[in-house]
Design an enzyme around this catalytic site. Structure first.
Site, PDB file in Angstrom:
ATOM      1  N   LYS A 194       0.998  -1.099   0.099  1.00  0.00           N
ATOM      2  CA  LYS A 194       0.030  -0.112   0.019  1.00  0.00           C
ATOM      3  C   LYS A 194       0.826   1.177   0.171  1.00  0.00           C
ATOM      4  O   LYS A 194       2.163   1.222   0.617  1.00  0.00           O
ATOM      5  CB  LYS A 194      -0.842  -0.191   1.338  1.00  0.00           C
TER       6      LYS A 194
ATOM      7  N   SER B 282      -9.317   1.118   3.317  1.00  0.00           N
ATOM      8  CA  SER B 282      -8.697   1.910   2.382  1.00  0.00           C
ATOM      9  C   SER B 282      -7.550   1.300   1.535  1.00  0.00           C
ATOM     10  O   SER B 282      -6.966   1.746   0.745  1.00  0.00           O
ATOM     11  CB  SER B 282      -7.821   3.110   3.141  1.00  0.00           C
TER      12      SER B 282
ATOM     13  N   SER C 156      -9.278  -0.999   7.561  1.00  0.00           N
ATOM     14  CA  SER C 156      -8.953  -1.004   6.176  1.00  0.00           C
ATOM     15  C   SER C 156      -8.064  -2.038   5.363  1.00  0.00           C
ATOM     16  O   SER C 156      -7.635  -2.062   4.403  1.00  0.00           O
ATOM     17  CB  SER C 156      -7.940   0.435   6.126  1.00  0.00           C
TER      18      SER C 156
END
Lengths: 466, 68
Positions: free
Chosen positions: A80, A155, A179
């Site tokens: 990420k 996310s 997330s």
């Protein structure tokens, strides 16, 4: 090995070790997969193909020379884009950090490299791990491989999309209010938020110091346990890092659930919130499966979901505002609309409310752990609904409240999301398995037993190259 | 997030000035108001402490007992 891109991570490591799979061939296959699907899915912000190919050649040479190999030797991974890789930009998917080049690897990046893993790129995220799928940023939002018109969750959106689509065997995301587990739920894969303190956050853009966790997303439970083993461990550079031994998280995978006591918190998804009927039915079916495998299912009642969620949100917003105040004052127009509105909420939280939330947190965590003491794990919902359309702003806003993940960021317990089937429209359904602090091993044991009794993890998104 | 708009123009300006968020409030007044309302809703859900000595965990660990 007809579909190299869908090789499980553990199987890939075995094949590389036995010289049945060339690391170079494997990396090339994944790059080809990424290049074919990326125009449709937007999972990557930065594909580091050249450096990955170079590393794959080196990995292949080591195999040929029978040199010692780490547990992830020759296996690519993604990160990420809030996690640092030395020499690459860490943008947090934001204009604010568009030119931010990392000087060093994050702790978890270094751990994966030293295990023999090969970084293959930086992955899309909701801006600063808090916004939503936004169309007013320098990069488009990642999309769900099961239906690119829907959101992949977030996310850690790019991680969910990339792993589900066979672009990567595993990736790391972050989880402050759910997330990692949200994209796992939306994309039909496995994601864990480990126990708070289990994995170092050094070298990761913070959202909320008290709630941030790093966790892996993979297609199988065994793969997930393997990746967590590689990144777990004490780090003096993270003040929240726990000094605990790191067990073999996969040690109990074959032991089944016979005789285990599994709690179920139904009121989270039947009373505090009411889950979409297909989601609730899939959880009930999963409980029947676990019962059929010999587990004892026990109803459990804890504080209402909204109490945990409120405390989580007050702590998260107050701390996130502390991180972002300067930019929100000086450059508010450089955030996406969704992120901007979420972040500024922290400005309105008085110090006393933040402290009260922290006080409540300790009490809620103690009460929760006392309630689950006689049990082995707890099952509850992850998302209340299947993934919604990516451009439906109202539905997107609703997804952040309609979940049962935030309680376990507050209490710190390990919590894993995994698939429980598909909706009539072909979108993934999911549940959560929650464990005692630092007992990820039992969480994986139960998850694996369920996974092996079903075939959801073998379903693939109906993707055609763009 | 809640869509409740609770601030008058004067209230918004005073609050924004106190917080150093004048530019934000000028450019995005509706987001400012909604965030304020949402924040209030979340704060209302935090339970009051049960005892005077209820203390936060200063560096939060899920379980000290599990530590070696």
């Amino acid at each position: 090995m007809s579909e190299l891109h869908y090789l499980d991570l553990v199987e890939a490591t075995r094949l590389i070790r036995t010289k049945e799979l060339s690391p170079l061939t494997y990396v090339e296959a994944l790059i080809a997969r990424i290049e074919a699907l990326e125009p449709k899915l937007n999972a990557f912000l930065d594909l580091t193909a050249e450096t990955a190919l170079k590393a794959a050649r080196e990995a292949e040479s080591k195999v040929a020379r029978d040199e010692s190999m780490g547990p992830l030797h020759g296996v690519p991974f993604g990160l990420k884009d809030i996690i640092d890789v030395a020499g690459l930009k860490t943008t947090a998917h934001s204009k604010i950090l568009a030119d931010n080049v990392a000087a060093e690897d994050a702790f978890v990046t270094a751990r994966l490299r030293s295990a023999g893993g090969i970084p293959l790129g930086k992955l899309a995220t909701h801006e600063f791990a808090l916004g939503g799928p936004s169309f007013d940023l320098p990069w488009p939002p990642a999309r769900n491989p099961w239906n690119p018109r829907t959101m992949p969750g977030g996310s850690s959106s790019g991680a969910g999309a990339a792993v589900a689509a066979g672009m990567l065997p595993g990736a790391l995301g972050s989880d402050t209010g759910g997330s990692v587990r949200n994209p796992a739920s939306c994309c039909g894969i496995v994601g864990i938020k480990p126990t708070y303190g289990r994995v170092s956050r050094r070298g990761v853009v913070p959202l909320s110091f008290a709630l941030d966790n790093i966790g892996p997303l993979t297609r199988t439970v065994a793969d997930n346990a393997c990746l967590l083993k590689a990144i777990a461990g004490h780090d003096a550079g993270d003040p929240a890092s726990a000094r605990v031994p790191v067990p073999d998280f996969a040690a109990d995978l074959g032991k089944g659930v016979k005789g285990l006591k599994i709690g179920v918190i139904r009121h989270f998804y039947t009373r505090d919130l009411v889950a979409e009927p297909e989601m609730a039915a899939a959880i009930e079916a999963a409980l029947e499966t676990l019962s059929g495998l010999g587990a004892e299912i026990i109803e459990l009642s804890v504080e209402p979901l909204q109490v945990y969620a409120g405390c989580n949100r007050v702590i998260l917003l107050a701390e996130a505002y502390a991180v972002h105040r300067k930019w929100l004052r000086e450059r508010p127009e450089d955030y996406a609309a969704l992120t901007r509105e979420r972040l500024v909420g922290g400005a309105f939280i008085p110090a006393v409310e933040y402290v009260q939330a922290l006080r409540a947190r300790r009490r809620l965590a103690a009460a929760f752990n006392a309630a689950i003491a006689p049990l082995d794990v707890v099952v509850t919902a992850s998302s209340m609904d299947p993934p919604c359309e990516i451009d439906d702003a109202e539905a997107i806003a609703g997804t952040y409240a309609r979940q049962a993940r935030a309680p376990f960021n507050l209490t710190g317990n390990p919590a894993l999301a995994l698939p429980t089937g598909f909706s009539k429209s072909g979108l993934p359904l999911s549940m959560q398995i929650v464990g005692k602090p630092f007992d990820e091993t039992t969480v994986y044991r139960v998850a694996h037993a369920y996974e092996q009794a079903t075939s959801w993890h073998r379903q693939r998104p109906p993707l055609a190259a763009a | 997030m809640s869509d409740e708009t609770t601030l008058s123009e004067d209230e918004r300006q005073r609050l924004a000035a106190a917080l150093g968020l004048e530019k934000f409030a000028r450019l995005f007044p509706e987001a400012f108001d909604r965030a304020c309302a949402f924040s209030g809703t979340m704060q209302s859900r935090v339970p009051e402490p049960e005892g005077i000595a209820d203390e936060p965990a200063h560096i939060f660990h899920a379980s000290r007992e599990a530590e070696a």
